[in-house]
Structures are given as C-alpha cells and as structure tokens.
Design a protein around this motif. Sequence first.
Motif, PDB file in Angstrom:
ATOM      1  N   PRO A  45    -122.131   1.994 -10.996  1.00 47.70           N
ATOM      2  CA  PRO A  45    -121.227   2.946 -10.345  1.00 47.70           C
ATOM      3  C   PRO A  45    -120.967   2.611  -8.875  1.00 47.70           C
ATOM      4  O   PRO A  45    -121.728   1.883  -8.256  1.00 47.70           O
TER       5      PRO A  45
ATOM      6  N   ASP B 274    -118.455   1.820 -20.194  1.00 51.84           N
ATOM      7  CA  ASP B 274    -118.274   0.575 -20.945  1.00 51.84           C
ATOM      8  C   ASP B 274    -119.597  -0.168 -21.125  1.00 51.84           C
ATOM      9  O   ASP B 274    -119.640  -1.184 -21.837  1.00 51.84           O
TER      10      ASP B 274
ATOM     11  N   ASP C 193    -110.716  -2.826 -14.989  1.00 48.79           N
ATOM     12  CA  ASP C 193    -111.159  -1.556 -14.418  1.00 48.79           C
ATOM     13  C   ASP C 193    -112.411  -1.052 -15.129  1.00 48.79           C
ATOM     14  O   ASP C 193    -112.470   0.068 -15.650  1.00 48.79           O
ATOM     15  N   SER C 194    -113.430  -1.893 -15.193  1.00 49.55           N
ATOM     16  CA  SER C 194    -114.653  -1.573 -15.932  1.00 49.55           C
ATOM     17  C   SER C 194    -115.267  -0.260 -15.440  1.00 49.55           C
ATOM     18  O   SER C 194    -115.296   0.024 -14.239  1.00 49.55           O
ATOM     19  N   GLN C 195    -115.758   0.523 -16.405  1.00 51.52           N
ATOM     20  CA  GLN C 195    -116.338   1.833 -16.128  1.00 51.52           C
ATOM     21  C   GLN C 195    -117.786   1.879 -16.607  1.00 51.52           C
ATOM     22  O   GLN C 195    -118.149   1.173 -17.548  1.00 51.52           O
TER      23      GLN C 195
ATOM     24  N   ARG D 199    -107.537  -0.898 -21.722  1.00 51.42           N
ATOM     25  CA  ARG D 199    -108.146  -1.759 -20.710  1.00 51.42           C
ATOM     26  C   ARG D 199    -108.772  -3.019 -21.305  1.00 51.42           C
ATOM     27  O   ARG D 199    -109.295  -3.855 -20.576  1.00 51.42           O
TER      28      ARG D 199
ATOM     29  N   LYS E 253    -118.245  -1.020 -10.881  1.00 49.14           N
ATOM     30  CA  LYS E 253    -117.186  -0.129 -11.365  1.00 49.14           C
ATOM     31  C   LYS E 253    -115.848  -0.546 -10.766  1.00 49.14           C
ATOM     32  O   LYS E 253    -115.739  -0.786  -9.553  1.00 49.14           O
ATOM     33  N   GLY E 254    -114.847  -0.637 -11.644  1.00 45.45           N
ATOM     34  CA  GLY E 254    -113.522  -1.050 -11.204  1.00 45.45           C
ATOM     35  C   GLY E 254    -113.274  -2.540 -11.309  1.00 45.45           C
ATOM     36  O   GLY E 254    -112.127  -2.998 -11.194  1.00 45.45           O
TER      37      GLY E 254
END
Lengths: 116, 115
Positions: free
Chosen positions: B115, B84, B79-81, B61, B15-16
């Motif tokens: 996460p 996604d 900033d992958s979540q 993003r 994440k991020g």
Amino acid sequence: DVKVTQSSRYLVKRTGEKVFLECVQDMDHENMFWYRQDPGLGLRLIYFSYDVKMKEKGDIPEGYSVSREKKERFSLILESASTNQTSMYLCASRLSSVAGSYNEQFFGPGTRLTVL
Amino acid sequence: QQQVKQSPQSLIVQKGGISIINCAYENTAFDYFPWYQQFPGKGPALLIAIRPDVSEKKEGRFTISFNKSAKQFSLHIMDSQPGDSATYFCAASVRSGGSQGNLIFGKGTKLSVKP
C-alpha cells in the motif's frame, strides 16, 4: 455457477494410514483432475479422469490411486500415507476434452493434508 | 518440451505500479494460454486467457501480451492494488482431445502489492 467442493479443508493423518480425499462437482463435467501444490513446484497433476470409471496417470501418480464411480465424484486415495505426501491437494473439473474445445478448468478450495 | 517456465517466483510492487509476470514455452503445438489467480486459502481461478491468433488481450487492468515467434507470453497488471496480491499461474495446452488437452502449468508467481 460451477462449484467444486472438497470434503475437508484440513486433514491430519498418521504415517501408514489409508487416506481418502473426496471431490464433488455440480455441473455435469466430464473431466476431473487431482493436483498437489507445493511451494516452488507449482501444480503437479497426480491423476485425471475423462469420464466415469476412466482414469489416467498424471505426472506424479506414485503412492496414489483414484476412483470415479459417479460422474460428479472423484476420489483420491493414499494407500499408505507418508510424510512426503504432506501437501495441498486440489481437485478440478472441466466440461470435456473434446478436440477443438477450450474449456475452463474449475478448481476446488483445496485440502491441506499433513502426514505425521 | 512440455514445460512452461514462469518468472519471477515472487514479485513485490507498490500500489499503482505495473506488475509483469513472464512465461516461456517450447511446444509450438500449444494454442491456448490461460492465466489463473489464486488467493490464500482458495483454489486457482481463471483470470484471463489468450489464443495465438492475437498478440494482446485486455480485460480491465489485466493484459496478456503474446509473442508467438519468441514463444513467450506475459501478464501485465496495470495500476496494481493490494487486492491483487495473490499467486499467479500461467498455463498452456493444445486444442486437442485426450491428455494432450491438459493444462501445463508454470510454477507460479507470488505477487505482493504494498500500500
């Protein structure tokens, strides 16, 4: 909002059965497509149709046929289902294929077919 | 020559972090390059697309970078979540009528954002 619907989310059939997969779009699109999706193989085009009663073979048409009697409906037919046709089947539609246009392709949710 | 080669087949990102998926093509007539996103149990949906007259296109993003001379294009997710997490397909087609205008898809990349 464009909607492409497929008649079944999950289907289980026996080897040798004739199988019909139905797809309906509600946006008066000219073009419709059938793909199958298998892990590691991506999306492979089975058949497509540019307009009513028109159809053309895609990359893997063997064992399949299609029917498009009405503009909104495109049917995929497995004449005699086999176990190697177990797959996810995706229908898609597109406004048109007029030269010079970039028209978004809209997909249905897919039908997971299992042939036993 | 009609193929679109996509890599990697799978990708795990924290994440991020930044997720990068690459595609390469051979057919120089291709002039439309969309990316589709597919969540489990859903059909693919158009995410972002680029034409070869620009080298980059950004939407939130998500950014497509296009290198015409190398015949490559890539998707960057900043900033992958965890939301996604999906399978991503690149595609290409020509601005032409008939079957030449059909999309040619890459084999897909399964992205997992931890996460």
